[in-house]
Write an enzyme that holds these catalytic residues in place. Structure first.
Site, mmCIF file in Angstrom:
data_model
loop_
_atom_site.group_PDB
_atom_site.id
_atom_site.type_symbol
_atom_site.label_atom_id
_atom_site.label_comp_id
_atom_site.label_asym_id
_atom_site.label_seq_id
_atom_site.Cartn_x
_atom_site.Cartn_y
_atom_site.Cartn_z
ATOM 1 N N PHE A 6 17.840 -3.489 114.676
ATOM 2 C CA PHE A 6 17.777 -2.245 115.456
ATOM 3 C C PHE A 6 18.856 -2.310 116.539
ATOM 4 O O PHE A 6 19.141 -3.393 117.065
ATOM 5 C CB PHE A 6 16.377 -2.129 116.066
ATOM 6 C CG PHE A 6 16.084 -0.812 116.720
ATOM 7 C CD1 PHE A 6 15.774 0.302 115.962
ATOM 8 C CD2 PHE A 6 16.107 -0.697 118.105
ATOM 9 C CE1 PHE A 6 15.492 1.519 116.571
ATOM 10 C CE2 PHE A 6 15.837 0.512 118.721
ATOM 11 C CZ PHE A 6 15.527 1.629 117.947
ATOM 12 N N SER B 18 19.256 -2.004 119.646
ATOM 13 C CA SER B 18 19.038 -2.654 120.940
ATOM 14 C C SER B 18 18.780 -4.153 120.833
ATOM 15 O O SER B 18 18.674 -4.843 121.858
ATOM 16 C CB SER B 18 17.861 -1.992 121.668
ATOM 17 O OG SER B 18 16.664 -2.159 120.918
ATOM 18 N N LYS B 19 18.681 -4.681 119.622
ATOM 19 C CA LYS B 19 18.386 -6.100 119.450
ATOM 20 C C LYS B 19 19.617 -6.948 119.800
ATOM 21 O O LYS B 19 20.735 -6.449 119.855
ATOM 22 C CB LYS B 19 17.950 -6.385 118.013
ATOM 23 C CG LYS B 19 16.746 -5.587 117.539
ATOM 24 C CD LYS B 19 15.514 -5.816 118.395
ATOM 25 C CE LYS B 19 14.317 -5.065 117.835
ATOM 26 N NZ LYS B 19 13.131 -5.133 118.711
ATOM 27 N N PRO B 20 19.413 -8.257 120.007
ATOM 28 C CA PRO B 20 20.558 -9.120 120.327
ATOM 29 C C PRO B 20 21.696 -9.016 119.317
ATOM 30 O O PRO B 20 22.873 -9.046 119.701
ATOM 31 C CB PRO B 20 19.930 -10.524 120.341
ATOM 32 C CG PRO B 20 18.529 -10.283 120.802
ATOM 33 C CD PRO B 20 18.122 -8.990 120.153
#
Length: 367
Positions: free
Chosen positions: A181, A183-185
């Protein structure tokens, strides 16, 4: 101020990302194109896992892992109620029952010391969540699982890039499942995810399940789903991998700066155990009078978020599932946890501004 700054990241990687997207547009293989296998191979190398199966989301990764284990109605899966809804959602979708275990009050990860007491003859698996970017006590959890013949699925949606005792998250148990997704790292520009395992048979099952249960074209040997990751999204993650090691180092550095500043200000934050790292998918603190603090920070131009304000066992769709313990720490942290802006390009001056505004608000809220 951005809560997560994807624009700066894109500017740094524009040439690589645009080039990768153009390659897909040129060859036109939008489903299961060559970038899919290329990304899987690179992710196998990164984690040290024998198999990586890219899928359409982190949720689908968890669902397919459970389907590969042939989880069925009546089975019980031990997990935490303090996580994103997807962790429990996939269990219920298969007709199984989530069994809630409380969290540690300082890490907000599942309390491994409480797991064994939750095991019954119906227990089939344990899903620890590597919350906020830090793995749970995986060795202890794996030992308990081995003693009782259970599978362990690490929900690593927030922790790709983190390490536990020198090993990469996603390669710490029978299955590791992560999310790409945005916004993930490590994020794509839509939905995406991946499953990791060292078990050849489970890997083959997961590969078949993600393409409607096909073992070969139009031969459906098992029940499956439409769970493929788009070629374009794989191409974007491939472009981002070149900067990822630097981003992980920066996330750890930014997290350490936050911790130092917050300790000086007397504000408690999520603890990171010394035998592991966190990639700080969120940097979270504990505050009283949270709504007032959030309003103060918003007025100061500082965005915040809450991960997660309502535990799963209190959600309307899940209230019918019985609780076998008080879940006191889950209830406590859900009322006090709050996440601050966090990304690899966050500079020290901005962090100082954030912590100063937070400290001022916390001071006022206690008067």
């Amino acid at each position: 101020m951005d809560f997560i700054d994807l624009k700066t990241q894109y500017k740094a990687l524009k040439e690589q990302i645009d080039g990768r997207i153009q390659q897909v547009l040129d060859h036109g293989q939008y489903i299961m194109g060559p970038e899919v296998k290329e990304l899987e191979k690179q992710l196998e190398n990164y984690t040290g896992s024998s198999h990586c199966i890219t899928v359409s989301s982190g949720t689908e990764a968890l669902l397919i892992a459970l389907m590969a284990l042939e989880i069925k109605p009546g089975d019980e899966i031990i997990t935490t109620p303090f996580t994103f809804i997807a962790t429990a959602e996939v269990i219920v979708l298969l007709g199984a029952t989530p069994v809630w275990v409380d969290v540690e009050p300082d890490t907000c990860n599942i309390d491994a010391s409480l797991i064994e007491a939750a095991i019954t003859p119906r227990t089939r698996a344990i899903i620890p969540v590597s919350l906020y970017g830090q793995p749970a006590d995986m060795d202890e959890i794996n030992t308990i699982a081995a003693q009782h013949g259970l599978a362990v699925i690490e929900d690593a949606a927030q922790s790709f890039g983190a390490e536990y005792q020198g090993r990469k998250s996603c390669n710490l148990s029978m299955f590791g499942c992560t999310s790409f997704f945005p916004s993930k790292p490590l994020g794509c520009y839509g939905d995406g995810g991946a499953i990791f395992t060292n078990d050849d048979a489970l890997a083959q099952a997961a590969r078949e399940i993600r393409v409607h249960g096909q073992s070969k074209r139009y031969c459906h040997s098992r029940i499956g789903v439409g769970g493929r990751m788009d070629t374009l999204q794989c191409a974007i993650v491939l472009a981002k991998l070149g900067r990822f090691d630097w981003e992980v180092e920066q996330r750890i550095s930014v997290g350490q700066r936050y911790s130092k500043l917050l300790e000086q200000a007397g504000i408690p934050q999520i603890s990171v155990r010394p035998d592991r790292t966190s990639v700080f998918a969120q940097y979270s603190v504990f505050v009283e009078n949270r709504e007032k603090v959030q309003a103060d920070l918003q007025q100061a131009g500082i965005p915040t978020a809450v991960h997660y304000p309502v535990p799963i066992h209190m959600q309307p769709a899940y209230k019918h599932i019985p609780c076998r313990s008080s879940l006191q720490h889950t209830l406590s942290v859900s009322e006090r946890v709050m996440s601050l802006p966090m990304h690899p390009d966050l500079d020290e001056a901005t962090q100082q501004r954030i912590v100063q505004a937070l400290a001022d608000s916390c001071r006022r809220s206690t008067i």
